[in-house]
Design a protein around this motif. Structure first.
Motif, short mmCIF file in Angstrom:
data_model
loop_
_atom_site.label_atom_id
_atom_site.label_comp_id
_atom_site.label_asym_id
_atom_site.label_seq_id
_atom_site.Cartn_x
_atom_site.Cartn_y
_atom_site.Cartn_z
N MET A 25 1.37 -1.18 -0.06
CA MET A 25 -0.23 0.70 0.43
C MET A 25 0.96 1.40 0.02
O MET A 25 0.57 2.21 -0.43
N LEU A 85 2.16 1.65 -3.49
CA LEU A 85 1.40 2.16 -4.69
C LEU A 85 0.87 3.71 -4.42
O LEU A 85 0.53 4.29 -5.19
N LEU A 113 -3.41 3.99 -5.85
CA LEU A 113 -3.61 3.01 -4.60
C LEU A 113 -4.70 3.22 -5.24
O LEU A 113 -6.04 5.22 -5.04
N LYS A 114 -6.54 2.83 -5.50
CA LYS A 114 -7.27 3.48 -5.56
C LYS A 114 -8.10 3.15 -4.23
O LYS A 114 -8.40 1.49 -3.82
N PHE A 115 -9.43 3.56 -3.62
CA PHE A 115 -10.00 3.07 -2.71
C PHE A 115 -11.37 3.72 -2.99
O PHE A 115 -12.38 3.95 -3.69
#
Lengths: 277, 210, 216
Positions: free
Chosen positions: C204, C207, C214-216
């Motif tokens: 994490m 990324l 990183l996609k949330f």
């Protein structure tokens, strides 16, 4: 030699690659395998904080360091958020040398969200060497154990520390712990002696050993590992890093379970053919 | 006298700490508190001793150009620069924008976390190469491990709700019973060993020849 | 996939150090060795600064130098001397002096642990095991309590080595082993979860903080 028997001699770096990919891909591409369902233990943790009267003084020991921050930091942040939402006065500390900056970060982020002021609504007493000795000495006098806070300010000049002498003024202990010193020592030195209610968020490695404390009533709630942190984030209403990591966690667990089965099948195949080493 | 005095110190400090736990008298409590503060200070000095020893050993290895000596220079530089920066900043060492915190965020924190994260790869490798189910006991261990690994992640509930329920039951009943047995046994052991240490019956800590 | 690379030099250094340590997974190499030694050095330096500024200075030097005659602060000379005596370990002829402060610590900690383990782990755990063996209206709770008590007794009998495990004792100890195996399996499952979580944390960081992917 069959393929299965030959697998026994597989270069372990292929296994490393498998683990790496199964952790990387769900994070990169947002799979959303299944929603996180809060467990009874996470609910116990959440409810224990909800039951404490608003404005009470709560002790928040963050006994962990960056080595276990992936598990402990999300639960620490969620706990700070819930405590600040309930306007609790937070006394934070750390019994790991590398803990205070993480505690600072948690309090700063949650404090900004809930418009809380350092010194008035919360304080970070920082680190003190001594492990369970610190807990025992706090039972006599918290100001004498921590004469200054993490910034070097004398605690008798900090508003939130006014009137705080020892554990008698503490309504709840919310402990986030990585091992030693941590939850076990808080239970032994403080809960058993001074009967202060306590909840604990711990690493998954140490979680199984605290179930007896939970069952015996020495703990009122228990979060275990990143999964526990994810459940708690959902309850607090702030899904974050832990919730995000559950897809990768699911796939990695499946992979390791598969590796156990495959390893035993490979061993059996090799033994049957008389190729055992 | 070199042996007797340490044993006497352990006996006096240990017995006082034990008995004072039961005595609420203010004078005794005050002495109890003071003794604990002394112990905190002495333990602090042991940390400094550990690092001083690390410095001594690595300086010797560099001066003798022993194996991997260039890396020891990196180690020594790490210790000395971090200490110099930290002490030069005094009480401001905890400020978010301090150089000491920058060292923490840039070097200490990521490297600590990464060192621990390597274990994920090794546990997967060990699961394949070393986890052998060759007996009833090992089979029980494996079944419990499978139920837990699936039951504690959302995937288990997605497969069937009975999996997380089974994991919960396993943790609350059989696991709890065994862990409690270990806790009670360990508690008895710690109490017995503690009394032996205080009474000077355990000589491993330096009562013998150094 | 959109990347938003970090502009913070500290994040880049942290990311490169992370990848340097991960390089060990391929094989041991000079980059990993460099990172490993740097890690040990920075950790040691960090610990000394923390210990001195957060513990030794406020609990020893500050009260001694600012209010020496108040509140028995002059007695702090004793732990100061004990602390200095620790360094006699560096001198072969004088290293016996270092046993005094060690002996002091070895008196204090066991005493604390005796009372802590005695009350927290022994008395309270036995108290927690005193459960009703018949819960009216709940067969599940009844079976659970029976198993909990029986499991504890069998486990404790397994750890009793003063008598040979034969006959009834041996059979009970065997049941204890089965409970222990379930407990070890549960611990293994949780350990797997812990290790994987730590790796997820690092990925994490790479990324999100470094690559901004990183996609949330």
């Amino acid at each position: 030699m069959s393929f299965l028997a030959g697998l026994r001699y597989m270069d372990r770096r292929w296994i490393f690659l498998g683990v790496g990919l199964l952790v990387l891909l769900p994070l990169l591409f947002s799979f959303h395998i299944a929603p996180v369902q809060p467990s009874n233990r996470a609910r116990g943790f959440y409810d224990a904080i909800e039951k404490v009267p608003e404005g009470s003084v709560v002790l928040l020991p963050g006994d962990y360091d960056p080595g276990t921050a992936a598990e402990n930091y999300p639960m620490h942040l969620a706990a700070a958020r819930q405590l600040m939402r309930r306007n609790m006065k937070i006394i934070a500390l750390a019994l790991y040398p590398a803990g205070p900056p993480l505690t600072d970060q948690v309090l700063r982020i949650a404090g900004a969200e809930y418009h809380k002021t350092e010194g008035v609504d919360y304080v970070n007493l920082g680190y003190k060497v001594g492990n369970e000795l610190v807990m025992s000495q706090m039972g006599q006098s918290i100001p004498k154990t921590f004469p200054v806070d993490n910034r070097g300010i004398p605690v008798n000049k900090i508003p939130v520390m006014k009137g705080i002498q020892n554990f008698q003024q503490i309504r709840l202990i919310v402990n986030v712990s990585a091992g030693y010193p941590g939850t076990k020592e808080w239970v032994q030195q403080v809960v058993s002696r001074y009967h202060v209610p306590m909840v604990a968020g711990v690493t998954a490695v140490s979680a199984p050993e605290y179930y007896p404390y939970l069952q015996a009533g020495q703990l009122h709630g228990l979060l275990g590992g990143m999964a526990g942190a994810a459940e708690y984030e959902i309850l607090v209403g702030a899904p974050g890093l832990a919730t995000r990591g559950m897809d990768a966690q699911s796939l990695a667990h499946l992979f390791i379970a598969f590796m156990i089965i495959l390893g035993n099948l490979a061993f059996l195949a090799g033994s049957k053919k008389g190729n055992g080493r | 006298m070199k042996r007797e005095i340490p044993i006497l110190i352990t006996l006096v400090s240990g017995l006082f700490m034990l008995l004072a736990w039961f005595v609420p008298h203010p004078t005794v409590r005050s002495a109890y508190e003071g003794l604990q503060n002394w112990a905190i200070v002495v333990v602090g000095f042991t940390y400094v001793l550990g690092v001083a020893n690390l410095l001594r050993i690595n300086v010797r290895q560099v001066s003798r150009k022993e194996r991997d000596w260039p890396y020891k220079i990196v180690l020594l530089a790490g210790i000395l620069v971090t200490m110099a920066v930290g002490f030069s900043e005094g009480n401001h060492y905890t400020d978010v924008d301090s150089r000491f915190q920058w060292i923490y965020r840039t070097f200490y924190s990521p490297m600590t976390a990464t060192m621990f994260s390597l274990l994920a790869f090794f546990i997967a490798s060990a699961a394949f190469r070393a986890f052998r189910i060759r007996s009833v006991e090992a089979l029980l261990l494996a079944i419990a491990a499978f139920i837990l690994m699936l039951g504690r992640v959302p995937l288990g509930a997605a497969i069937h709700p009975a999996i997380p329920a089974a994991a919960d039951w396993l943790m609350e009943i059989p696991q709890n019973a065994a862990k409690r047995g270990i806790l009670i046994g360990a508690a008895l052991g710690v109490m017995a060993t503690g009394i032996r240490v205080i009474l000077g019956l355990e000589k491993t800590y330096g009562g013998g020849e150094s | 996939m959109n990347l938003h690379l970090s502009h913070d030099i500290g994040v880049w250094i942290a990311a490169l150090l992370t990848l340097g340590i991960f390089s060990f997974l391929y094989r041991d190499n000079p980059v990993y060795k460099f990172c490993e030694h740097l890690f040990v050095g920075v950790s040691a330096g960090y610990y000394v600064v923390l210990t001195m500024i957060s513990s030794v200075y406020p609990n020893l030097f500050q009260p001694m130098f600012t209010s020496f005659m108040k509140d028995y602060h002059w007695l702090l000379v004793i732990p100061l001397i004990l602390g200095i005596m620790l360094f006699s370990r560096f001198f072969p002829r004088g290293d016996w002096l270092s046993r005094w402060p060690i002996a002091f610590v070895l008196g204090v900690y066991p005493a604390l642990r005796i009372t802590g383990f005695g009350q927290g782990d022994f008395v309270e755990q036995i108290h927690g095991t005193i459960l009703p063996l018949w819960v009216p209206g709940s067969i599940g709770a009844t079976i659970g309590n029976l198993l909990l008590v029986a499991g504890l007794v069998c486990t404790l009998i397994f750890f009793f080595f003063s008598k040979e495990h034969k006959g009834a004792l041996g059979g009970t100890a065997r049941v204890g082993i089965y409970f222990l195996m379930v407990s070890f399996g549960a611990s293994y499952g949780y350990t797997v979860m812990a290790r994987v979580s730590l790796l997820i944390g690092r990925v994490m960081f790479l990324l999100d903080d470094w690559l901004g992917a990183l996609k949330f």
